[in-house]
Write an enzyme that holds these catalytic residues in place. Structure first.
Site, mmCIF file in Angstrom:
data_model
loop_
_atom_site.group_PDB
_atom_site.id
_atom_site.type_symbol
_atom_site.label_atom_id
_atom_site.label_comp_id
_atom_site.label_asym_id
_atom_site.label_seq_id
_atom_site.Cartn_x
_atom_site.Cartn_y
_atom_site.Cartn_z
ATOM 1 N N GLY A 56 0.851 -1.185 0.000
ATOM 2 C CA GLY A 56 0.000 0.000 0.000
ATOM 3 C C GLY A 56 0.882 1.227 0.000
ATOM 4 O O GLY A 56 2.053 1.146 0.360
ATOM 5 N N CYS A 83 5.332 -6.176 1.545
ATOM 6 C CA CYS A 83 5.692 -4.757 1.581
ATOM 7 C C CYS A 83 5.011 -4.068 2.773
ATOM 8 O O CYS A 83 5.308 -4.374 3.912
ATOM 9 C CB CYS A 83 5.364 -4.100 0.239
ATOM 10 S SG CYS A 83 6.087 -2.458 0.079
ATOM 11 N N TYR A 84 4.080 -3.167 2.505
ATOM 12 C CA TYR A 84 3.350 -2.510 3.598
ATOM 13 C C TYR A 84 2.731 -3.558 4.528
ATOM 14 O O TYR A 84 2.719 -3.399 5.738
ATOM 15 C CB TYR A 84 2.259 -1.626 2.986
ATOM 16 C CG TYR A 84 1.464 -0.809 3.972
ATOM 17 C CD1 TYR A 84 2.010 0.320 4.555
ATOM 18 C CD2 TYR A 84 0.153 -1.161 4.300
ATOM 19 C CE1 TYR A 84 1.271 1.086 5.453
ATOM 20 C CE2 TYR A 84 -0.599 -0.396 5.186
ATOM 21 C CZ TYR A 84 -0.029 0.736 5.765
ATOM 22 O OH TYR A 84 -0.754 1.476 6.642
ATOM 23 N N HIS A 170 8.207 -7.337 -3.688
ATOM 24 C CA HIS A 170 6.929 -7.694 -4.330
ATOM 25 C C HIS A 170 7.079 -8.987 -5.126
ATOM 26 O O HIS A 170 7.530 -8.950 -6.278
ATOM 27 C CB HIS A 170 6.478 -6.555 -5.257
ATOM 28 C CG HIS A 170 5.990 -5.363 -4.509
ATOM 29 N ND1 HIS A 170 4.707 -5.256 -4.027
ATOM 30 C CD2 HIS A 170 6.633 -4.254 -4.100
ATOM 31 C CE1 HIS A 170 4.559 -4.120 -3.376
ATOM 32 N NE2 HIS A 170 5.725 -3.482 -3.398
ATOM 33 N N GLU A 172 4.840 -10.598 -6.505
ATOM 34 C CA GLU A 172 3.802 -10.724 -7.535
ATOM 35 C C GLU A 172 4.187 -10.077 -8.863
ATOM 36 O O GLU A 172 3.531 -10.319 -9.873
ATOM 37 C CB GLU A 172 2.480 -10.129 -7.030
ATOM 38 C CG GLU A 172 2.411 -8.603 -6.916
ATOM 39 C CD GLU A 172 3.039 -8.060 -5.638
ATOM 40 O OE1 GLU A 172 3.820 -8.788 -5.000
ATOM 41 O OE2 GLU A 172 2.766 -6.886 -5.304
ATOM 42 N N ASP A 228 -16.091 -13.202 -23.727
ATOM 43 C CA ASP A 228 -16.834 -13.312 -22.468
ATOM 44 C C ASP A 228 -18.226 -13.906 -22.671
ATOM 45 O O ASP A 228 -18.604 -14.863 -22.001
ATOM 46 C CB ASP A 228 -16.959 -11.944 -21.784
ATOM 47 C CG ASP A 228 -15.595 -11.353 -21.461
ATOM 48 O OD1 ASP A 228 -14.608 -12.110 -21.486
ATOM 49 O OD2 ASP A 228 -15.518 -10.140 -21.210
ATOM 50 N N LYS A 368 -9.835 -12.315 -16.785
ATOM 51 C CA LYS A 368 -9.938 -12.522 -18.237
ATOM 52 C C LYS A 368 -9.105 -13.716 -18.726
ATOM 53 O O LYS A 368 -9.559 -14.505 -19.552
ATOM 54 C CB LYS A 368 -9.460 -11.246 -18.947
ATOM 55 C CG LYS A 368 -9.697 -11.245 -20.427
ATOM 56 C CD LYS A 368 -11.062 -10.699 -20.720
ATOM 57 C CE LYS A 368 -11.326 -10.574 -22.201
ATOM 58 N NZ LYS A 368 -12.602 -9.891 -22.436
#
Ligand code: XMP
Length: 513
Positions: A56, A83-84, A170, A172, A228, A368
């Site tokens: 964050g 992180c945060y 991070h 990710e 979709d 997606k």
């Protein structure tokens, strides 16, 4: 099939929360994003298999900074702070977090001091992505420091007995090359999860849920040919068979071959009950004389709903349910953002607002890329599964100026050239979109053979993007541009000039209208 126990990502306001959830899903584990201040009892009631505290932008010492309820750490559920999130964990449990001025940003060398549970798959020295101001200078009691960087003495830490883990970097983001291995160790070892969130299981679960929701009732689905609505329709068809009726409103504003493909795929191949409502003439007549982009959108949206209502009345078999291809990012973002309306993104194929349907939303939990994988698993053809985004109002917003039958034919032919050449160059998967725009209100002078020409220009647009919020113009090789240009001028009637759009978004938008 029982609902999977989720890994809940507590969103502390980083743009990374969605990315974390997506990465967890890539590890075939079900994950959802929840607000950071969700009551602990509510979180516990979800029976999470693990919790991840996201990064964050705040400093843990800022007044009013998003905080964590410490009881979270006593639920007996493994927690990973990123992180945060790690700093909150450290501060809450008696460690020390300080604004040392040691700001780290970007690629940073990282040394493992003790592999522990989380870092076992990483080399002793590696690179991680950092983005923080405050620094943990002492871990909480009971924690082992597992890694450090030059400026972060506690770049990672863990207390495996209590199932608590933290990383300052991070894992990710793609800039942390082995980050996914850290997440996998958390999911598979710390949380003891199995990689069971697979397309086959997603389909199984969706099928059961749909059956449970709709019983024997009739269902309608507006099929647009996009990925979709196609995947949503197939899932529902798999669940209820002939109780589903698909309505394909053919506006005549699609690209070459798309309408035929919808009919061939759904009507013939999958044997889905399909009403092909051909209304090219209707849409053309309603658009006659209209040049304003927003008015075009409104007209198309309205007509679409009219046609849909008419079909629902005559062939809808008194359906009680309507299929919507809502995706998980729409669910996360609905209501939470008040983005200025740049264009009214009328979702043709969307819900007629005053019709009384209950919604069936089989893609509500999916990102997606997961929808695409489910589509592949269901056997949808590659051209549909990999189809580029295409605006609901179709080619009408790719003709600047009035839409006429001749202009539609021209923009369709030019678009076909762009598609073919991009495919031939093997660039499809590098691009978010590539298409042609016809400038209907503009003519320029050219020379062809011995004669003067005075015809319309075509603009070629190709962009790269992650999510369409921002985009960059694609650096297409000159050879590709050259072939596109000469083929369009040679093959497309009424066009004598080709330009390439080199505007990024912002300040441009992807489409021209
Ligand atoms: P813009 O032009 O706003 O487009 O940068 C962002 C993305 O959205 C698509 N787009 C639309 N999609 N209805 C849709 O369903 C619309 O009216 C519409 N307008 C733009 C566009 O193709 C791009 O991917």
């Amino acid at each position: 099939m029982a609902d999977p126990r989720p890994v809940l990502v507590l969103d502390f306001g980083a743009q990374y929360a969605q990315l974390i959830a997506r990465r967890v899903r890539e590890c075939h584990v079900y994950s959802e994003i929840v607000p950071f201040d969700s009551p602990v009892a509510d979180l516990a009631a979800r029976r999470p298999a693990g919790l991840i505290l996201s990064g964050g932008p705040a400093s843990v010492y800022e007044p009013g900074a998003p905080d964590v309820d410490e009881r979270l750490f006593d639920l007996g559920v493994p927690v990973l702070g990123i992180c945060y999130g790690q700093q909150l964990m450290a501060r809450s449990l008696g460690g020390r977090v300080e604004p040392t001025g040691a700001r780290e940003y970007g690629r940073t060398g990282f040394s493992i001091t003790e592999p522990g549970v989380l870092l076992g798959d990483l080399p002793p020295e590696g690179t991680v992505w950092m983005s923080h101001g405050d620094t943990i200078t002492a871990p909480p009691p009971g924690f082992v420091v597992t890694g450090s960087t030059d400026l972060s003495p506690v770049a990672s830490m863990e207390d495996p007995q209590r199932g608590l883990f933290g990383v300052q970097f991070h894992p990710e983001v793609a800039h942390t090359p082995r980050g996914i291995d850290v997440l996998k160790r958390f999911l598979y070892d710390a949380c003891d999860l199995l990689p069971e969130w697979t397309p086959a299981n997603v389909i199984e679960r969706a099928t059961e849920r749909i059956r449970l929701q709709v019983g024997d009732a009739q269902i309608l689905c507006a099929l647009s040919g996009g990925v979709d609505s196609s995947v949503a329709a197939l899932l529902v068809h798999r669940a209820v068979g002939k109780n589903l009726t698909c309505v394909f409103v053919d506006t005549g504003l699609l690209r070459i071959g798309e309408a035929e493909q919808v009919v061939a795929t759904f009507g013939e191949h999958f044997q889905v009950p399909l009403v092909h409502a051909r209304r090219e003439e209707l849409f053309l007549s309603k658009l006659a004389g209209v040049t304003d982009p927003e008015q075009k959108r409104r007209i198309i949206g309205e007509q679409f709903i009219r046609v849909f209502e008419e079909i629902a009345r005559t062939e809808g078999r008194e359906a009680r349910f309507l299929v919507q291809g809502t995706l998980y990012p729409d669910v996360i973002e609905s209501g939470s953002r008040t983005a200025a309306r740049i264009k009214s993104h009328h979702n043709v194929g969307g819900l007629p607002e005053d019709m009384e349907f209950e919604l069936v939303e089989p893609l509500r939990d999916l990102f997606k890329d997961e929808v695409r994988k489910v589509g592949e698993e269901l056997g949808l053809p590659e051209e549909i599964v990999r189809r580029q985004p295409f605006p609901g109002p179709g080619l009408a917003v790719r003709i600047v100026g009035e839409v006429t039958a001749e202009r539609l034919e021209a923009v369709r032919a030019a678009d076909r050239v762009v598609q073919e050449e991009v495919r031939r160059a093997g660039l499809v998967s590098d691009l978010w979109q590539a298409f042609a725009v016809l400038l209907g209100g503009v003519q320029s002078v050219g020379v062809m053979g011995d004669g003067r020409t005075y015809e319309h220009p075509v603009v070629v647009r190709a962009v790269t993007s992650e999510d369409a919020m921002t985009a960059d113009w694609a650096r297409l090789p000159y050879g590709v541009l050259e072939r596109i240009s000469s083929r369009i001028v040679a093959e497309v009637l009424g066009v004598n000039r080709v330009t390439y759009d080199i505007t990024s978004k912002p300040p441009g938008t992807i489409e021209w209208e």
